[in-house]
Design a protein around this motif. Sequence first.
Motif, PDB file in Angstrom:
ATOM      1  N   ASP A   1       1.068  -1.708  -0.010  1.00  0.00           N
ATOM      2  CA  ASP A   1       0.220  -0.189  -0.164  1.00  0.00           C
ATOM      3  C   ASP A   1       0.765   1.112   0.069  1.00  0.00           C
ATOM      4  OD1 ASP A   1      -2.614   1.515   0.419  1.00  0.00           O
ATOM      5  OD2 ASP A   1      -1.838   1.729   2.493  1.00  0.00           O
ATOM      6  N   GLN A   2       1.796   1.594   0.766  1.00  0.00           N
ATOM      7  CA  GLN A   2       3.142   2.458   0.966  1.00  0.00           C
ATOM      8  C   GLN A   2       3.669   2.697  -0.702  1.00  0.00           C
ATOM      9  OE1 GLN A   2       1.133   4.432   3.574  1.00  0.00           O
ATOM     10  NE2 GLN A   2       3.697   4.606   3.813  1.00  0.00           N
TER      11      GLN A   2
ATOM     12  N   GLU B   1       5.040   5.350  -4.831  1.00  0.00           N
ATOM     13  CA  GLU B   1       5.880   5.225  -5.538  1.00  0.00           C
ATOM     14  C   GLU B   1       4.680   4.343  -6.872  1.00  0.00           C
ATOM     15  OE1 GLU B   1       8.803   2.120  -3.770  1.00  0.00           O
ATOM     16  OE2 GLU B   1       9.209   3.609  -2.120  1.00  0.00           O
ATOM     17  N   ASN B   2       4.134   4.725  -6.700  1.00  0.00           N
ATOM     18  CA  ASN B   2       3.674   4.481  -7.938  1.00  0.00           C
ATOM     19  C   ASN B   2       3.402   3.531  -8.609  1.00  0.00           C
ATOM     20  OD1 ASN B   2       0.810   4.889  -9.416  1.00  0.00           O
ATOM     21  ND2 ASN B   2       2.646   6.090 -11.578  1.00  0.00           N
ATOM     22  N   LEU B   3       3.103   1.799  -7.742  1.00  0.00           N
ATOM     23  CA  LEU B   3       3.509   0.705  -8.257  1.00  0.00           C
ATOM     24  C   LEU B   3       3.077  -0.067  -8.594  1.00  0.00           C
ATOM     25  CD1 LEU B   3       5.507  -1.456  -7.397  1.00  0.00           C
ATOM     26  CD2 LEU B   3       3.834  -2.187  -5.360  1.00  0.00           C
ATOM     27  N   ALA B   4       1.396   0.392  -8.493  1.00  0.00           N
ATOM     28  CA  ALA B   4       0.487  -0.066  -9.327  1.00  0.00           C
ATOM     29  C   ALA B   4       0.380  -0.516 -10.331  1.00  0.00           C
ATOM     30  CB  ALA B   4      -1.287   1.138  -9.325  1.00  0.00           C
ATOM     31  N   PRO B   5       0.742   0.366 -11.377  1.00  0.00           N
ATOM     32  CA  PRO B   5       0.538   0.386 -12.853  1.00  0.00           C
ATOM     33  C   PRO B   5       1.420  -1.332 -12.941  1.00  0.00           C
ATOM     34  CG  PRO B   5       1.109   2.524 -12.362  1.00  0.00           C
ATOM     35  CD  PRO B   5       0.901   2.279 -11.224  1.00  0.00           C
ATOM     36  N   SER B   6       2.744  -1.123 -11.887  1.00  0.00           N
ATOM     37  CA  SER B   6       4.052  -2.181 -12.293  1.00  0.00           C
ATOM     38  C   SER B   6       3.402  -3.874 -11.993  1.00  0.00           C
ATOM     39  CB  SER B   6       4.640  -2.328 -11.415  1.00  0.00           C
ATOM     40  OG  SER B   6       5.895  -0.851 -11.989  1.00  0.00           O
ATOM     41  N   LEU B   7       2.367  -3.670 -11.206  1.00  0.00           N
ATOM     42  CA  LEU B   7       2.015  -4.881 -10.383  1.00  0.00           C
ATOM     43  C   LEU B   7       0.760  -5.140 -11.663  1.00  0.00           C
ATOM     44  CD1 LEU B   7       1.307  -4.166  -6.941  1.00  0.00           C
ATOM     45  CD2 LEU B   7       2.875  -5.419  -8.142  1.00  0.00           C
TER      46      LEU B   7
END
Length: 360
Positions: free
Chosen positions: A337-338, A343-349
């Motif tokens: 979540d952090q 760090e805008n991790l969602a697109p990578s996931l």
Amino acid sequence: MAYGSTPYPGPPGYGGWMPPPPPPKPGVIPLQPLGLGEILGGAFSTIGRHWKQLLGIALATYTAVALVVVAAIGLAYLAVSDRLDRVLDPSGDHAPGWDEIGPLVLTFLGVYVFGMIMLLVANSVIYASCPAILQDAVLGRPTTFGSVWRRALSRTWAVLGSVLLTALVSVVPLLLAGMMFIGIVVSMITLTVAGTGEYAWVILVGFLGALATGPVAIWLWVRFSLAPAVAVFEGQGAVASMTRSAQLVRGAWWRIFGISLLAYAMAAMASYLIQLPLSVLNALPSGGASLSDDASNGGVAATIIITSLAFGLISTLIGQVLTAAFPQLVSSLLYVDQRIRNENLAPSLIEAAAVPRGAV
């Protein structure tokens, strides 16, 4: 239509209002900043989908640690049994002095510290397995016991290092709490044998010391609480994982503290509720038989003992899995979540899960 009035919504695709598409959810969580319900729900879903892996790893780990600790207790008792018998001898006419009590205290304090270290080792394996499972659970991929076990073992030493270094911040309050416990035991012995409580001051020192150092330990513990997840997800070493955890926690200390505290409380309550019916079932078989019956009831007595041990071990194992695994799953989801928030991790996931944007 009057100027300034709200226009009537048209059909979709012709200028009318449409709700945004839901975030993709290939696995146990939606790939967006997570709320409390989504974090807790993701942890529960992970346990429901991968309980076999968690239970198998916990069974192997805690069984090995329990055998080692029991052996250490047995060796310690054999080493000081004669001195212990003299201290507990009610026929003594004087209170045992430190020269008699001291070796006992140091011996069993050493066993206590050794047991805590072994518990940290066992928990480190569980802590490493939770992010290892989440790596697949978040992306909706199947996993196996073997793959989780290999990934967890490969990162156990890094996780153990971060756990041990984090545990150092709580060494002082833990030792003071242990000192308070030892003071209670020693005072009870001296009161029973000689009617004096000359070691009662140890209880006061331990209590006040633990009360003074506890808040600092809690603050540092929260700052480093994401280190095990960092060690597994990012492959960092122990010190680098703790530094990274402090970076991720910055600005969200109270949120992470509150959710983590809630996770521990929920795990403790769930463990109690699961162990309660097992404890009742454990007591039922012994209601109509006595271990002192004649030899014809030997088989019944053996069955009672084996059943009691089985229920006790099962309830203890399930309780330990919940109290160790569920909070760590929550911490690992807080890490995800952090990174999504900061760090805008969602697109990578989304890319890793091969889920196109806007799809569920």
